[in-house]
Scaffold this active site. Structure first.
Site, PDB file in Angstrom:
ATOM      1  CB  SER A  34      -8.942   1.520   5.721  1.00 30.96           C
ATOM      2  OG  SER A  34      -9.711   2.692   5.695  1.00 30.96           O
TER       3      SER A  34
ATOM      4  CE  LYS B 298      -3.906   2.124   2.469  1.00 36.40           C
ATOM      5  NZ  LYS B 298      -4.851   2.008   3.615  1.00 36.40           N
TER       6      LYS B 298
ATOM      7  CB  SER C 278      -8.070   4.111   2.610  1.00 36.86           C
ATOM      8  OG  SER C 278      -7.265   3.450   3.590  1.00 36.86           O
TER       9      SER C 278
END
EC number: 6.3.5.7
Length: 495
Positions: free
Chosen positions: A184, A80, A160
């Site tokens: 998330s 990420k 997210s």
């Protein structure tokens, strides 16, 4: 052979490399090809095929020399874009950090590389981890590999960590890192048919992770199975003296401790999570989850978490307040974007840089956070929200006297269309209604697939555990996984 390799998860790749069934290089090449062919998904901001191959070469050489291999040896993963990676652009999916190349490695990513993992690239996400649909990224939205039955409408992969969930569901990588501030990891895992765990707050170091809300942010994995999550979390976790909130305690052997036998365990069903308007598909999935856990030997008990309805509004005061403070460092002076109009002074540069660099959702949360921290409203909003947080945590503490784990839906809905909720931020925030309470209390929680809804889209079931009881959470997740037998996957339309 390459297409067969990309069907393998973390455990199978690790074991196959170790026993010589295939080489780490073959695995890296297969996944590099998958990533290169899937640009339509928008899952990656930066691709790093050379990093995957470098790590693979080191693993193959170590095996040839008879050296002991790490727990993630030969496994290429997605990272990420919130984790700083030495020599590789890290942007938090924001224009204000575009071009920023750290000269250091986050503790979590360093732990993974040390365990033998390789990096396929940096994954797209909601800007500064602010969002539930992966539409706030400066680099464009991520698309879910899933489609509703009979429809070509582009769907959200959640957020997210939407790039992480989309990439894992589409077989672009066997696993990926995520971060969970208010859901998330769990929310995107739920709506893409993958598995994701948020550990106890402090299990994984936050050093080198771009901060959103420091008292809530926690790293964790998204993978294809509970076992794969256990392996990867074990590699990610550990005490870090560079992080003042890091837990100074040994990392358990979660993979070795996996067991789907829940005899003697009590599973709590919070009555407050039965909210008006919850789709019947979600409720049906919840009922199936209860039956699966009961079949595994657990006893199902009703519990109450009375302050649940206050958790989401408290979260959306505390998280923006911390974001307002954390994002003050992005001013055009030290790194990233600098917008310096002709004849402008220092204050003008600050304003122009932040106006140009931040997206609308980030600005919205900075404004909310600055407002609730202001002298006239600090007590009325921020202090009250912190009191609510204490009450939410106390609800869980009292519930543990009656049960060992809690079962609930992960999300109030399945995946929705891109753009469908952009005009209504409050509706978007409600996506985290079931996930936020565990985050406020800093508890470990996992989302595992709970089946498909009537449109053929994945639904998730969430298990929340006591502090430091990742093993219990993983075991209950494994019990559901084994009884569910979830094998559904999206049809390939993106390559």
């Amino acid at each position: 052979m390459s297409s067969e390799l990309t069907e393998l998860g973390v455990a199978d790749i690790r074991d196959g490399v170790a026993d010589g069934s295939f080489t780490a290089r073959e695995v890296a090449e297969a996944f590099n090809a998958q990533v290169a062919a899937a640009k339509d998904l928008g899952a990656f901001i930066v691709e790093t095929p050379e990093k995957a191959l470098e790590a693979a070469a080191a693993v193959d050489a170590a095996r040839a020399n008879g050296e002991t291999l790490g727990s993630m040896a030969g496994v290429p993963i997605g990272m990420k874009d919130l984790f700083c990676t030495d020599g590789v652009q890290t942007t938090a999916a924001s224009h204000i950090l575009e071009g920023f190349v750290p000269q250091y490695e986050s503790t979590v990513s360093a732990n993974l590389w040390r365990a033998g993992a390789g990096m396929l690239g940096k994954l797209n996400m909601d800007q500064f981890a602010m969002g539930s649909s992966n539409e706030t990224s400066y680099f464009g939205p991520v698309k879910s590999p899933w489609r509703k039955a009979g429809s070509n409408t582009a769907l959200t992969p959640g957020g997210s960590s939407g790039g992480s969930s989309s990439a894992v569901a589409a077989r672009l990588c066997p696993a990926a890192t995520g971060t969970d501030t208010g859901g998330s990891i769990r929310q995107p895992a739920a709506i893409t048919g993958t598995t994701g765990i948020k550990p106890t707050y402090g299990r994984c170091s936050r050093w080198g992770v771009v901060a959103f809300a420091s008292s809530l942010d926690q790293a964790g994995p998204i993978a294809r199975s509970v076992r794969d999550c256990a392996i990867m979390l074990e590699a990610m976790a550990g005490f870090d003296p560079k992080d003042a909130t890091s837990l100074d305690m040994p990392v358990p052997q979660w993979e070795a401790g996996l067991s789907a036998d829940l005899s003697g365990k009590k599973i709590g069903i919070p009555r407050e999570y039965r909210m008006d308007g919850t789709p019947q598909d979600i409720l049906d999935s919840w009922e199936r989850g209860k039956k699966w856990l009961k079949d595994a030997g657990a006893e199902i008990v009703d519990i109450s978490l009375p302050h649940t309805k206050y958790a989401l509004p408290a979260y959306y005061i505390i998280a923006p307040a911390e974001a307002s403070s954390n994002l003050a460092r992005y001013d055009g002076v030290r790194y990233g974007l600098r917008d310096l109009p002709d004849g402008a002074g220092l204050q003008d540069m600050y304003a122009a840089t932040r106006e140009e660099g931040f997206g609308d959702e980030v600005k919205r949360r900075i404004l909310i956070g600055t407002y609730v921290l202001s002298a006239g409203f600090y007590d009325a909003y921020y202090n009250q929200a912190q009191k609510i947080r204490t009450l939410v945590a106390r609800d869980f503490e009292q519930a543990w006297a009656e049960c060992d784990l809690i079962l609930a839906p992960t999300t109030p809905n399945a995946a929705f269309g891109l753009g469908e909720m952009q005009a209504d931020p409050l509706a978007m925030y409600l996506n985290d209604v079931f996930a936020v309470p565990a985050s406020l209390a800093g508890l470990p929680a996992i989302s595992v697939p709970g089946g498909l809804n009537s449109d053929g889209l994945p639904l998730g079931l969430q298990l929340v555990g006591k502090p430091f009881d990742e093993q219990g959470v993983l075991n209950a997740g494994l019990a559901i996984e084994q009884r569910n037998g979830f094998t559904a996957r999206p049809e390939t339309w993106w390559a």
